[in-house]
Design a protein around this motif. Structure first.
Motif, PDB file in Angstrom:
ATOM      1  N   ASP A  11       0.834  -1.211   0.000  1.00  0.00           N
ATOM      2  CA  ASP A  11       0.000   0.000   0.000  1.00  0.00           C
ATOM      3  C   ASP A  11       0.868   1.261   0.000  1.00  0.00           C
ATOM      4  N   ALA A  12       1.946   1.252   0.797  1.00  0.00           N
ATOM      5  CA  ALA A  12       2.857   2.408   0.830  1.00  0.00           C
ATOM      6  C   ALA A  12       3.512   2.600  -0.534  1.00  0.00           C
ATOM      7  N   LEU A  13       3.942   1.514  -1.169  1.00  0.00           N
ATOM      8  CA  LEU A  13       4.556   1.611  -2.494  1.00  0.00           C
ATOM      9  C   LEU A  13       3.558   2.159  -3.511  1.00  0.00           C
ATOM     10  N   ASN A  14       2.326   1.705  -3.433  1.00  0.00           N
ATOM     11  CA  ASN A  14       1.295   2.182  -4.362  1.00  0.00           C
ATOM     12  C   ASN A  14       1.095   3.689  -4.235  1.00  0.00           C
ATOM     13  N   LYS A  15       1.169   4.210  -3.015  1.00  0.00           N
ATOM     14  CA  LYS A  15       0.994   5.646  -2.800  1.00  0.00           C
ATOM     15  C   LYS A  15       2.085   6.462  -3.483  1.00  0.00           C
ATOM     16  N   PHE A  16       3.265   5.863  -3.649  1.00  0.00           N
ATOM     17  CA  PHE A  16       4.366   6.565  -4.316  1.00  0.00           C
ATOM     18  C   PHE A  16       4.289   6.441  -5.832  1.00  0.00           C
ATOM     19  N   GLY A  17       3.372   5.629  -6.326  1.00  0.00           N
ATOM     20  CA  GLY A  17       3.208   5.493  -7.767  1.00  0.00           C
ATOM     21  C   GLY A  17       4.304   4.690  -8.451  1.00  0.00           C
ATOM     22  N   VAL A  18       4.988   3.831  -7.699  1.00  0.00           N
ATOM     23  CA  VAL A  18       6.006   2.974  -8.306  1.00  0.00           C
ATOM     24  C   VAL A  18       5.369   1.631  -8.650  1.00  0.00           C
ATOM     25  N   SER A  19       5.949   0.949  -9.607  1.00  0.00           N
ATOM     26  CA  SER A  19       5.367  -0.320 -10.064  1.00  0.00           C
ATOM     27  C   SER A  19       5.912  -1.519  -9.286  1.00  0.00           C
ATOM     28  N   CYS A  20       6.529  -1.291  -8.153  1.00  0.00           N
ATOM     29  CA  CYS A  20       7.106  -2.362  -7.338  1.00  0.00           C
ATOM     30  C   CYS A  20       5.999  -3.272  -6.816  1.00  0.00           C
ATOM     31  N   ARG A  21       6.273  -4.576  -6.806  1.00  0.00           N
ATOM     32  CA  ARG A  21       5.318  -5.557  -6.309  1.00  0.00           C
ATOM     33  C   ARG A  21       5.957  -6.392  -5.210  1.00  0.00           C
ATOM     34  N   VAL A  22       5.310  -6.427  -4.071  1.00  0.00           N
ATOM     35  CA  VAL A  22       5.771  -7.244  -2.949  1.00  0.00           C
ATOM     36  C   VAL A  22       5.509  -8.710  -3.275  1.00  0.00           C
ATOM     37  N   VAL A  23       6.515  -9.532  -3.033  1.00  0.00           N
ATOM     38  CA  VAL A  23       6.373 -10.982  -3.188  1.00  0.00           C
ATOM     39  C   VAL A  23       6.783 -11.654  -1.890  1.00  0.00           C
ATOM     40  N   GLU A  24       6.026 -12.682  -1.515  1.00  0.00           N
ATOM     41  CA  GLU A  24       6.387 -13.477  -0.351  1.00  0.00           C
ATOM     42  C   GLU A  24       7.011 -14.774  -0.844  1.00  0.00           C
ATOM     43  N   MET A  25       8.206 -15.036  -0.341  1.00  0.00           N
ATOM     44  CA  MET A  25       8.979 -16.184  -0.782  1.00  0.00           C
ATOM     45  C   MET A  25       8.665 -17.393   0.104  1.00  0.00           C
ATOM     46  N   PRO A  26       8.848 -18.608  -0.416  1.00  0.00           N
ATOM     47  CA  PRO A  26       8.631 -19.793   0.417  1.00  0.00           C
ATOM     48  C   PRO A  26       9.721 -19.961   1.483  1.00  0.00           C
ATOM     49  N   GLN A  27      10.882 -19.339   1.245  1.00  0.00           N
ATOM     50  CA  GLN A  27      11.984 -19.439   2.193  1.00  0.00           C
ATOM     51  C   GLN A  27      12.256 -18.074   2.838  1.00  0.00           C
ATOM     52  N   SER A  28      13.082 -18.091   3.874  1.00  0.00           N
ATOM     53  CA  SER A  28      13.411 -16.873   4.614  1.00  0.00           C
ATOM     54  C   SER A  28      14.191 -15.880   3.763  1.00  0.00           C
ATOM     55  N   THR A  29      13.884 -14.605   3.964  1.00  0.00           N
ATOM     56  CA  THR A  29      14.671 -13.517   3.376  1.00  0.00           C
ATOM     57  C   THR A  29      15.169 -12.615   4.503  1.00  0.00           C
ATOM     58  N   ARG A  30      15.232 -13.161   5.713  1.00  0.00           N
ATOM     59  CA  ARG A  30      15.560 -12.403   6.922  1.00  0.00           C
ATOM     60  C   ARG A  30      16.958 -11.791   6.872  1.00  0.00           C
ATOM     61  N   SER A  31      17.945 -12.536   6.391  1.00  0.00           N
ATOM     62  CA  SER A  31      19.310 -11.998   6.281  1.00  0.00           C
ATOM     63  C   SER A  31      19.578 -11.624   4.823  1.00  0.00           C
ATOM     64  N   ALA A  32      20.603 -10.817   4.602  1.00  0.00           N
ATOM     65  CA  ALA A  32      20.968 -10.428   3.235  1.00  0.00           C
ATOM     66  C   ALA A  32      21.334 -11.661   2.410  1.00  0.00           C
ATOM     67  N   GLU A  33      22.033 -12.592   3.025  1.00  0.00           N
ATOM     68  CA  GLU A  33      22.430 -13.814   2.314  1.00  0.00           C
ATOM     69  C   GLU A  33      21.199 -14.641   1.943  1.00  0.00           C
ATOM     70  N   ASP A  34      20.260 -14.788   2.895  1.00  0.00           N
ATOM     71  CA  ASP A  34      19.032 -15.535   2.609  1.00  0.00           C
ATOM     72  C   ASP A  34      18.252 -14.869   1.475  1.00  0.00           C
ATOM     73  N   ALA A  35      18.113 -13.550   1.542  1.00  0.00           N
ATOM     74  CA  ALA A  35      17.348 -12.818   0.531  1.00  0.00           C
ATOM     75  C   ALA A  35      17.997 -12.951  -0.846  1.00  0.00           C
ATOM     76  N   ALA A  36      19.311 -12.817  -0.907  1.00  0.00           N
ATOM     77  CA  ALA A  36      20.009 -12.930  -2.196  1.00  0.00           C
ATOM     78  C   ALA A  36      19.802 -14.319  -2.797  1.00  0.00           C
ATOM     79  N   GLY A  37      19.868 -15.344  -1.957  1.00  0.00           N
ATOM     80  CA  GLY A  37      19.628 -16.702  -2.436  1.00  0.00           C
ATOM     81  C   GLY A  37      18.199 -16.899  -2.919  1.00  0.00           C
ATOM     82  N   ALA A  38      17.262 -16.308  -2.206  1.00  0.00           N
ATOM     83  CA  ALA A  38      15.844 -16.462  -2.551  1.00  0.00           C
ATOM     84  C   ALA A  38      15.490 -15.793  -3.873  1.00  0.00           C
TER      85      ALA A  38
END
Length: 156
Positions: A11-38
């Motif tokens: 909702d916050a991204l939509n207010k800024f008018g950017v085309s970014c889309r939130v995605v929920e991954m099946p695995q953790s993105t908690r750390s930078a390493e986890d997120a990069a792998g995901a």
């Protein structure tokens, strides 16, 4: 469907008018390493949203840094003319509305001053947390600067 916390970020991204889309991954993105792998990118393309607290003012400050970097707290303290301490989990949740491990650069409960790591500016695309330890969104460094009104600085 995405979780309520991730939806708050979308909702916050939509207010800024950017085309970014939130995605929920099946695995953790908690750390930078986890997120990069995901998401299949370099660790440096992950935006780590670190919350600090001014020792005198008790104001929240976010440093959106490259996942490959460590923040030199003394450099940031010099920029705000105040010593810093790393914020605890309760402070982070109170000021941002999100738990550590999923703090996004937007959609905070209260306005927060934001510094952006200059190293993020070298990438065509970067990935940031989106409200939960499994949610992320892709954006450009210019979009990050625009939606956060962040100041680009050297953080290391």
């Amino acid at each position: 469907m995405i979780s309520p916390s991730a939806q708050k970020v979308q909702d916050a991204l939509n207010k800024f008018g950017v085309s970014c889309r939130v995605v929920e991954m099946p695995q953790s993105t908690r750390s930078a390493e986890d997120a990069a792998g995901a998401v299949g990118c370099q660790v440096g393309q992950i935006v780590k949203s670190l919350i600090f607290q001014g020792k005198q003012s008790h104001q929240a400050l976010m440093v959106a840094t490259s996942g490959a970097n460590r923040v030199n707290e003394k450099k940031i303290a010099a920029l705000i003319s105040e010593p810093l301490s790393k914020a605890d989990a309760d402070f982070v949740r109170q000021k941002t509305g999100f738990a550590i491990g999923g703090v996004p650069p937007v959609g905070h409960a209260q306005p927060i001053r934001i510094f952006i790591d200059e190293d993020l500016m070298q990438y065509d695309e970067i990935w940031a947390a989106a409200g939960t330890p499994r949610a992320v969104f892709k954006l450009t460094p210019d979009e990050l600067q625009r939606i956060t009104n962040g100041t680009v600085v050297r953080v290391k």
